[in-house]
Design a protein around this motif. Structure first.
Motif, PDB file in Angstrom:
ATOM      1  N   ARG A   1      43.870  25.087  38.299  1.00  0.00           N
ATOM      2  CA  ARG A   1      43.908  26.377  37.613  1.00  0.00           C
ATOM      3  C   ARG A   1      43.256  27.474  38.458  1.00  0.00           C
ATOM      4  NH1 ARG A   1      41.627  24.808  33.490  1.00  0.00           N
ATOM      5  NH2 ARG A   1      39.514  25.584  33.763  1.00  0.00           N
ATOM      6  N   GLY A   2      42.147  27.124  39.080  1.00  0.00           N
ATOM      7  CA  GLY A   2      41.441  28.102  39.891  1.00  0.00           C
ATOM      8  C   GLY A   2      42.231  28.569  41.090  1.00  0.00           C
TER       9      GLY A   2
ATOM     10  N   ALA B   1      45.123  30.782  40.263  1.00  0.00           N
ATOM     11  CA  ALA B   1      44.665  32.156  40.066  1.00  0.00           C
ATOM     12  C   ALA B   1      44.398  32.841  41.397  1.00  0.00           C
ATOM     13  CB  ALA B   1      43.401  32.167  39.208  1.00  0.00           C
TER      14      ALA B   1
ATOM     15  N   THR C   1      37.430  34.905  42.681  1.00  0.00           N
ATOM     16  CA  THR C   1      38.431  34.462  41.710  1.00  0.00           C
ATOM     17  C   THR C   1      38.073  33.107  41.126  1.00  0.00           C
ATOM     18  OG1 THR C   1      40.142  35.674  42.923  1.00  0.00           O
ATOM     19  CG2 THR C   1      40.893  34.020  41.348  1.00  0.00           C
TER      20      THR C   1
ATOM     21  N   SER D   1      35.406  33.385  38.492  1.00  0.00           N
ATOM     22  CA  SER D   1      35.844  33.995  37.235  1.00  0.00           C
ATOM     23  C   SER D   1      36.841  33.145  36.454  1.00  0.00           C
ATOM     24  CB  SER D   1      36.459  35.373  37.511  1.00  0.00           C
ATOM     25  OG  SER D   1      37.665  35.256  38.242  1.00  0.00           O
ATOM     26  N   LYS D   2      37.511  32.217  37.129  1.00  0.00           N
ATOM     27  CA  LYS D   2      38.606  31.497  36.481  1.00  0.00           C
ATOM     28  C   LYS D   2      38.364  30.009  36.251  1.00  0.00           C
ATOM     29  CE  LYS D   2      41.414  35.073  36.362  1.00  0.00           C
ATOM     30  NZ  LYS D   2      41.831  35.677  35.070  1.00  0.00           N
TER      31      LYS D   2
END
Length: 208
Positions: free
Chosen positions: A44-45, A48, A71, A74-75
């Motif tokens: 997922r990271g 992003a 990023t 934050s993700k």
């Protein structure tokens, strides 16, 4: 060969592809001694991160890695987001342009320092540090001996992979796995494994 913006972006995209491919393995490793979400969190990271890189292009290799780190922080949940996020931000901040092998080695060392400062882990604790530490040492040694960037990166990748394998007999002393005590022995650490993946993609990208 220097580590430039194009190479930095190619490395990050290669990490994203490798994480996608190895997600199930990372999850399996984490299911044995952690929360079982390491693979999915990293996937997922880095998805992003790819979206971020598809926007306005960062100028300079350091900016690419700094954006990657920001990023991820934050993700990504769990421990991996802050740890890898801080690491990539530290590497990016320390990376000059252009960067030869010696400069890249020192930037990667700054990333290791960030991981250790945040996680309070030392070699032997069965963490990311067990793969990142030998990788930096190998990269530095190769660079000091006059190796090219691809050669130094290959040495680092091999050292990181050995470091990850060497976590199998260790008892975890940090993170979720530490709660298992002796039951953590006999399992390869997922964080060290993903670190080895990151250094392997660096070697493959510089060699391409």
């Amino acid at each position: 060969m220097d580590f430039d913006t194009t190479l930095a972006e190619a490395w990050i995209r290669a990490i994203a592809a490798a994480v996608e491919k190895e997600q199930a393995r990372l999850t399996e490793l984490d299911s044995a001694i952690g929360d079982g979400d390491h693979g999915s969190n990293l996937r997922r990271g880095f998805a992003a991160v790819l979206t971020a890189l598809d926007g306005p292009r960062p100028v300079g290799p350091g900016a690419v890695l700094t954006k990657t780190g920001t990023t991820l922080i934050s993700k990504v949940g769990g421990a991996s987001g802050p740890l890898y996020g801080k690491a990539f931000r530290a590497v990016g901040a320390a990376l000059p342009e252009p960067a030869g092998p010696a400069a890249v080695a020192e930037a990667l060392a700054a990333g290791l320092d960030a991981v250790r400062a945040l996680g309070k882990a030392e070699p032997g604790d069965k963490t990311i540090v067990d793969a990142w530490t030998p990788a930096v040492a190998a990269f530095r040694s190769a660079a000091a001996a006059g190796a090219s960037l691809p050669e130094a990166a290959e040495a680092a990748a091999e050292a990181a992979e050995r470091g990850a394998r060497d976590t199998v007999p260790l008892q975890a002393r940090k993170g979720r796995a530490s709660y298992l005590g002796e039951r953590s022995i006999g399992h390869q650490d997922p964080g060290a494994t993903s670190t080895a993946l990151i250094f392997r993609t660096l070697a493959d990208t510089t060699a391409a």
